[in-house]
Design a protein around this motif. Structure first.
Motif, PDB file in Angstrom:
ATOM      1  N   ASP A  40      27.678  -1.019  -1.293  1.00 57.09           N
ATOM      2  CA  ASP A  40      27.664  -2.413  -1.709  1.00 57.09           C
ATOM      3  C   ASP A  40      26.873  -2.480  -3.001  1.00 57.09           C
ATOM      4  N   LYS A  41      27.578  -2.694  -4.096  1.00 51.51           N
ATOM      5  CA  LYS A  41      26.934  -2.648  -5.404  1.00 51.51           C
ATOM      6  C   LYS A  41      26.152  -3.922  -5.694  1.00 51.51           C
ATOM      7  N   HIS A  42      26.339  -4.986  -4.890  1.00 57.19           N
ATOM      8  CA  HIS A  42      25.715  -6.270  -5.238  1.00 57.19           C
ATOM      9  C   HIS A  42      24.654  -6.757  -4.259  1.00 57.19           C
ATOM     10  N   ALA A  43      24.678  -6.302  -3.028  1.00 59.36           N
ATOM     11  CA  ALA A  43      23.701  -6.782  -2.037  1.00 59.36           C
ATOM     12  C   ALA A  43      22.281  -6.381  -2.448  1.00 59.36           C
ATOM     13  N   SER A  44      21.304  -7.138  -1.976  1.00 63.68           N
ATOM     14  CA  SER A  44      19.912  -6.748  -2.206  1.00 63.68           C
ATOM     15  C   SER A  44      19.585  -5.581  -1.274  1.00 63.68           C
ATOM     16  N   ASP A  45      18.496  -4.879  -1.561  1.00 56.41           N
ATOM     17  CA  ASP A  45      18.069  -3.783  -0.684  1.00 56.41           C
ATOM     18  C   ASP A  45      17.838  -4.302   0.737  1.00 56.41           C
ATOM     19  N   THR A  46      17.203  -5.462   0.824  1.00 55.66           N
ATOM     20  CA  THR A  46      16.891  -6.029   2.145  1.00 55.66           C
ATOM     21  C   THR A  46      18.167  -6.293   2.942  1.00 55.66           C
ATOM     22  N   GLU A  47      19.170  -6.887   2.278  1.00 54.48           N
ATOM     23  CA  GLU A  47      20.445  -7.144   2.963  1.00 54.48           C
ATOM     24  C   GLU A  47      21.090  -5.830   3.388  1.00 54.48           C
ATOM     25  N   MET A  48      21.021  -4.867   2.495  1.00 56.32           N
ATOM     26  CA  MET A  48      21.699  -3.600   2.779  1.00 56.32           C
ATOM     27  C   MET A  48      21.000  -2.829   3.911  1.00 56.32           C
ATOM     28  N   ILE A  49      19.687  -2.927   3.966  1.00 62.12           N
ATOM     29  CA  ILE A  49      18.953  -2.272   5.062  1.00 62.12           C
ATOM     30  C   ILE A  49      19.378  -2.892   6.395  1.00 62.12           C
ATOM     31  N   ALA A  50      19.483  -4.227   6.424  1.00 63.83           N
ATOM     32  CA  ALA A  50      19.893  -4.917   7.660  1.00 63.83           C
ATOM     33  C   ALA A  50      21.304  -4.487   8.069  1.00 63.83           C
ATOM     34  N   GLN A  51      22.200  -4.402   7.086  1.00 63.88           N
ATOM     35  CA  GLN A  51      23.581  -3.961   7.384  1.00 63.88           C
ATOM     36  C   GLN A  51      23.584  -2.529   7.918  1.00 63.88           C
ATOM     37  N   LEU A  72      18.386   5.181  -2.395  1.00 61.52           N
ATOM     38  CA  LEU A  72      17.495   6.026  -1.604  1.00 61.52           C
ATOM     39  C   LEU A  72      16.587   5.195  -0.700  1.00 61.52           C
ATOM     40  N   SER A  73      16.043   4.100  -1.230  1.00 62.81           N
ATOM     41  CA  SER A  73      15.104   3.312  -0.423  1.00 62.81           C
ATOM     42  C   SER A  73      15.804   2.729   0.803  1.00 62.81           C
ATOM     43  N   VAL A  74      17.082   2.350   0.654  1.00 57.66           N
ATOM     44  CA  VAL A  74      17.839   1.815   1.793  1.00 57.66           C
ATOM     45  C   VAL A  74      18.063   2.927   2.823  1.00 57.66           C
ATOM     46  N   ALA A  75      18.408   4.113   2.339  1.00 59.22           N
ATOM     47  CA  ALA A  75      18.620   5.241   3.257  1.00 59.22           C
ATOM     48  C   ALA A  75      17.332   5.546   4.024  1.00 59.22           C
ATOM     49  N   LEU A  76      16.218   5.528   3.310  1.00 59.86           N
ATOM     50  CA  LEU A  76      14.940   5.864   3.954  1.00 59.86           C
ATOM     51  C   LEU A  76      14.536   4.794   4.961  1.00 59.86           C
ATOM     52  N   GLU A  77      14.619   3.549   4.560  1.00 54.77           N
ATOM     53  CA  GLU A  77      14.110   2.483   5.433  1.00 54.77           C
ATOM     54  C   GLU A  77      15.022   2.168   6.613  1.00 54.77           C
ATOM     55  N   SER A  78      16.308   2.474   6.482  1.00 61.86           N
ATOM     56  CA  SER A  78      17.214   2.183   7.596  1.00 61.86           C
ATOM     57  C   SER A  78      17.313   3.352   8.568  1.00 61.86           C
ATOM     58  N   GLY A  79      16.801   4.511   8.161  1.00 60.05           N
ATOM     59  CA  GLY A  79      16.926   5.687   9.013  1.00 60.05           C
ATOM     60  C   GLY A  79      18.346   6.228   9.040  1.00 60.05           C
ATOM     61  N   ALA A  80      19.109   5.990   7.962  1.00 57.68           N
ATOM     62  CA  ALA A  80      20.488   6.502   7.874  1.00 57.68           C
ATOM     63  C   ALA A  80      20.477   8.030   7.860  1.00 57.68           C
ATOM     64  N   ASP A  81      21.657   8.611   8.106  1.00 59.89           N
ATOM     65  CA  ASP A  81      21.760  10.068   8.194  1.00 59.89           C
ATOM     66  C   ASP A  81      21.876  10.748   6.839  1.00 59.89           C
ATOM     67  N   GLY A  82      22.204   9.975   5.801  1.00 65.58           N
ATOM     68  CA  GLY A  82      22.369  10.630   4.514  1.00 65.58           C
ATOM     69  C   GLY A  82      22.535   9.658   3.370  1.00 65.58           C
ATOM     70  N   LEU A  83      22.706  10.234   2.170  1.00 65.08           N
ATOM     71  CA  LEU A  83      22.819   9.465   0.933  1.00 65.08           C
ATOM     72  C   LEU A  83      23.930  10.085   0.091  1.00 65.08           C
ATOM     73  N   HIS A  84      24.764   9.218  -0.504  1.00 66.94           N
ATOM     74  CA  HIS A  84      25.755   9.697  -1.469  1.00 66.94           C
ATOM     75  C   HIS A  84      25.389   9.154  -2.843  1.00 66.94           C
ATOM     76  N   VAL A  85      25.306  10.016  -3.828  1.00 71.95           N
ATOM     77  CA  VAL A  85      24.942   9.561  -5.169  1.00 71.95           C
ATOM     78  C   VAL A  85      26.021   9.922  -6.184  1.00 71.95           C
ATOM     79  N   GLY A  86      26.109   9.074  -7.223  1.00 72.60           N
ATOM     80  CA  GLY A  86      27.009   9.341  -8.331  1.00 72.60           C
ATOM     81  C   GLY A  86      26.242  10.037  -9.440  1.00 72.60           C
TER      82      GLY A  86
END
Ligand code: TPS
Length: 204
Positions: A40-51, A72-86
């Motif tokens: 999600d290129k437009h959501a805030s970090d807070t919204e994205m963490i909740a999602q 990265l901060s969303v991946a860290l704070e949500s406890g997601a399994d990984g990160l994809h970067v461009g």
């Protein structure tokens, strides 16, 4: 290989609006997707963490990892399994240092130069594309076609997933090019029946 790239769903907030993000992901998992990326290129970090936290609950017990696009901060704070970067996103080294051991990290690659420059020793997979031009990504790089896909997939020391304008009918060409899987947004998110849409992909 620590992740199964066969059918990799990347989400888009607008295309998922019809069914809602969570129902779309749940349906796609029933239909057989093996990885999910929250993008999600437009959501805030807070919204994205909740999602991300809600998607993690949906994916719980399914064996399907949740990957976060770019943040990265969303991946860290949500406890997601990984990160994809461009290529222009968070540095891979920074992500690898910050994420928990065993986290899945992927990088988008569009050319042999980018592949040569990629820190493959700390990556788990690469995304190759766009194979075709696609409205799902603004300002995307030059499409590589199946020929470019084959060149990159065969040169890659890492498992790869093809992306960009791909549909179920392309599974065979993607596999023949040597990629380990197929990644899609619109072929699943934008469909009336996302479960059936996912089921129509037969990668193996
Ligand atoms: C695994 N990316 C390249 S083309 C595209 C995106 C998001 C749009 C596809 O949409 N590889 C991975 N994740 C990513 N986010 C990218 C590359 C970047 P559609 O299937 O509707 O054409």
């Amino acid at each position: 290989m620590r992740c199964n790239l066969s059918l990799y769903l990347v989400t888009d907030p607008d295309l998922c609006r019809g069914h809602g993000l969570e129902s779309t992901v749940a349906a796609a998992v029933r239909g057989g997707v093996t990885m999910v990326q929250l993008r999600d290129k437009h959501a805030s970090d807070t919204e994205m963490i909740a999602q991300a936290i809600r998607l993690k609950e949906i994916l719980e017990g399914s064996g399907v990892p949740l990957i976060i696009n770019d943040r990265l901060s969303v991946a860290l704070e949500s406890g997601a399994d990984g990160l994809h970067v461009g290529q222009s996103d968070t540095a891979v080294h920074e992500a690898r240092d910050a994420m928990k051991p065993g986290a899945i990290i992927g990088l988008s690659i569009n050319s042999l130069d980018e592949l040569a420059a990629a820190p493959v020793e700390i990556l788990d997979y690469i995304g190759l594309g766009p194979v075709f031009a696609t409205p799902s990504k603004q300002n995307h790089a030059q499409p590589i076609g199946f020929e470019g896909l084959a060149t990159l997939a065969q040169a890659s020391p890492l498992p790869s997933v093809a992306i960009g304008g791909l549909k179920a009918e392309h599974c065979r060409s993607v596999r023949e090019a040597g990629a380990h899987g197929i990644a899609v947004i619109s072929a699943i998110c934008g469909q009336t029946d996302p479960e059936q849409a996912a089921r129509s992909f037969r990668f193996t």
